[in-house]
Design a protein around this motif. Structure first.
Motif, PDB file in Angstrom:
ATOM      1  N   ALA A   1      -0.851  -4.171   3.765  1.00 32.84           N
ATOM      2  CA  ALA A   1      -0.171  -3.319   4.743  1.00 32.84           C
ATOM      3  C   ALA A   1       1.055  -4.011   5.356  1.00 32.84           C
ATOM      4  O   ALA A   1       1.786  -3.386   6.120  1.00 32.84           O
ATOM      5  CB  ALA A   1      -1.143  -2.916   5.856  1.00 32.84           C
TER       6      ALA A   1
ATOM      7  N   TYR B   1      -6.599  -5.846   3.732  1.00 36.40           N
ATOM      8  CA  TYR B   1      -5.745  -4.780   4.244  1.00 36.40           C
ATOM      9  C   TYR B   1      -4.520  -5.349   4.932  1.00 36.40           C
ATOM     10  O   TYR B   1      -3.417  -4.815   4.796  1.00 36.40           O
ATOM     11  CB  TYR B   1      -6.521  -3.859   5.195  1.00 36.40           C
ATOM     12  CG  TYR B   1      -5.679  -2.689   5.615  1.00 36.40           C
ATOM     13  CD1 TYR B   1      -5.467  -1.634   4.739  1.00 36.40           C
ATOM     14  CD2 TYR B   1      -5.052  -2.651   6.842  1.00 36.40           C
ATOM     15  CE1 TYR B   1      -4.662  -0.566   5.077  1.00 36.40           C
ATOM     16  CE2 TYR B   1      -4.247  -1.593   7.205  1.00 36.40           C
ATOM     17  CZ  TYR B   1      -4.046  -0.554   6.315  1.00 36.40           C
ATOM     18  OH  TYR B   1      -3.241   0.489   6.664  1.00 36.40           O
TER      19      TYR B   1
ATOM     20  N   ILE C   1       0.828  -1.214   0.000  1.00 39.06           N
ATOM     21  CA  ILE C   1       0.000   0.000   0.000  1.00 39.06           C
ATOM     22  C   ILE C   1       0.863   1.264   0.000  1.00 39.06           C
ATOM     23  O   ILE C   1       0.509   2.270  -0.610  1.00 39.06           O
ATOM     24  CB  ILE C   1      -1.002   0.003   1.168  1.00 39.06           C
ATOM     25  CG1 ILE C   1      -2.109   1.008   0.911  1.00 39.06           C
ATOM     26  CG2 ILE C   1      -0.330   0.262   2.488  1.00 39.06           C
ATOM     27  CD1 ILE C   1      -3.283   0.885   1.841  1.00 39.06           C
TER      28      ILE C   1
END
Length: 66
Positions: free
Chosen positions: A62, A58, A6
């Motif tokens: 991440a 995520y 990200i």
């Protein structure tokens, strides 16, 4: 976060996002998703995606690379 997927991904231009937000404020719009078409499409998908799935996605993007 710079060493994560990200962190390395392209970002929306902050001037464009600020302009979109300011324009919405001046036109009394109470909800806006700033950014490009892909960002807006992702927001629409997130409305129907279960939180568990979003959290797993995520966690993957991440993760800090060694």
């Amino acid at each position: 976060m710079g060493n994560s997927t990200i962190g390395r991904s392209p970002k929306n231009d902050r001037v464009d996002v600020a302009r979109q937000g300011f324009g919405a404020l001046m036109h009394d719009v109470d909800h806006i998703v700033g950014g490009d078409r892909a960002t807006k499409e992702q927001e629409l998908q997130n409305r129907t995606t279960p939180y568990e799935v979003m959290a797993q996605r995520y966690a993957q993007i991440a993760r800090i690379d060694d």
